[in-house]
Design a protein around this motif. Structure first.
Motif, PDB file in Angstrom:
ATOM      1  N   VAL A  28       0.832  -1.202   0.000  1.00 20.52           N
ATOM      2  CA  VAL A  28       0.000   0.000   0.000  1.00 20.52           C
ATOM      3  C   VAL A  28       0.869   1.255   0.000  1.00 20.52           C
ATOM      4  N   ALA A  52       2.331   1.842  -3.408  1.00 18.16           N
ATOM      5  CA  ALA A  52       1.326   2.369  -4.343  1.00 18.16           C
ATOM      6  C   ALA A  52       1.044   3.841  -4.048  1.00 18.16           C
ATOM      7  N   LEU A  53       0.933   4.177  -2.763  1.00 15.13           N
ATOM      8  CA  LEU A  53       0.682   5.574  -2.377  1.00 15.13           C
ATOM      9  C   LEU A  53       1.857   6.470  -2.741  1.00 15.13           C
ATOM     10  N   TYR A  60       3.928   5.999  -5.223  1.00 21.34           N
ATOM     11  CA  TYR A  60       3.901   6.181  -6.677  1.00 21.34           C
ATOM     12  C   TYR A  60       2.873   7.245  -7.072  1.00 21.34           C
TER      13      TYR A  60
END
Lengths: 84, 158
Positions: free
Chosen positions: B60, B63-64, B66
């Motif tokens: 997570v 992803a955050l 990015y």
């Protein structure tokens, strides 16, 4: 199911999408909740589609991973569709 | 270091977005953005339960991170900005664990006089291991194999 987790998920996707696009005023997120499942639909300006999908779908994948994890923590299943 | 209320448009955008994301995870978070220069920003999310934003093996938070760099780059009007994102001290803990692993591999390589092959790691994690041992003159490190199976070998120096 209470509305609180769904509202939180909608706000999350809306905030992320608005940060990614050139036309934040045209970001729209609709939620359709049935039982423990929520179907989210994200709509953006046509010229912003690439900015919420990304090269090879990388941005869309990241968005889905984040919203899925947040939903799991609220005991909810979620799907996120980007509608063109 | 920039004060929070002197943040650039990208910094302000990130504080706003990441606060909403944290709320969606049930975390009342404080988001701190620091312009470290050279088009790079350090972002730290703190608060009770901020670990929720890490995910399995950091999925997570990666992803955050990015999405944060994408949001930052757009808000700053183009260019490529890098964002280093941490939540609940995860990156620091992970780095400490990798340095520890590197040191144990070095001791083993010396004890047995053999190559020690580590598990496959991301380029980011491999860099931490290489850096941890680069100043030692008794062991050397190199990487072998192709992504995503690329891994580090630690061996005694000649």
């Amino acid at each position: 199911m209470s509305d609180a987790p769904v509202a939180g998920l909608v706000e999350m996707v809306t905030a992320l999408a608005k940060g990614l696009v050139d036309h934040p005023d045209q970001v729209r997120v609709d939620a359709d909740a049935t039982g423990e499942s929520v179907a989210l639909e994200l709509r953006v300006a046509p010229e912003d589609m690439g900015q919420v999908i990304g090269r090879g779908g990388r941005i869309a994948r990241a968005l889905r991973l984040i919203v899925r994890e947040a939903a799991t923590r609220s005991g909810v299943r979620v799907s996120l569709e980007i509608v063109d | 270091m920039a004060d929070q209320n002197e943040l650039s448009p990208g910094g302000l955008a990130l504080v706003e977005v990441l606060t909403v994301v944290a709320t969606g995870f049930g975390v009342a978070a404080t988001v701190t953005v620091t312009d470290v220069g050279d088009e790079e920003f350090s972002v730290v999310i703190e608060g009770e339960g901020a670990d929720a934003l890490v995910g399995t093996d950091g999925s997570v938070i990666d992803a955050l991170q990015y999405l944060s760099s994408q949001i930052m780059s757009r808000a700053e009007g183009g260019g490529r900005y890098r964002v280093a994102l941490d939540a609940g001290g995860y990156r620091a803990r992970r780095e400490a664990a990798l340095v520890d692993l590197a040191n144990r591999a070095a001791e083993e390589a010396l004890e047995f006089g053999e190559e020690i092959e580590l598990d496959a790691m991301s380029p980011h994690d491999r860099r931490i291991v290489h850096m941890a041992l680069k100043d030692r003159d008794d062991v050397v490190t190199r990487s072998e194999g192709d992504e995503p199976r690329r891994r580090i070998i630690v061996e005694p120096a000649d």
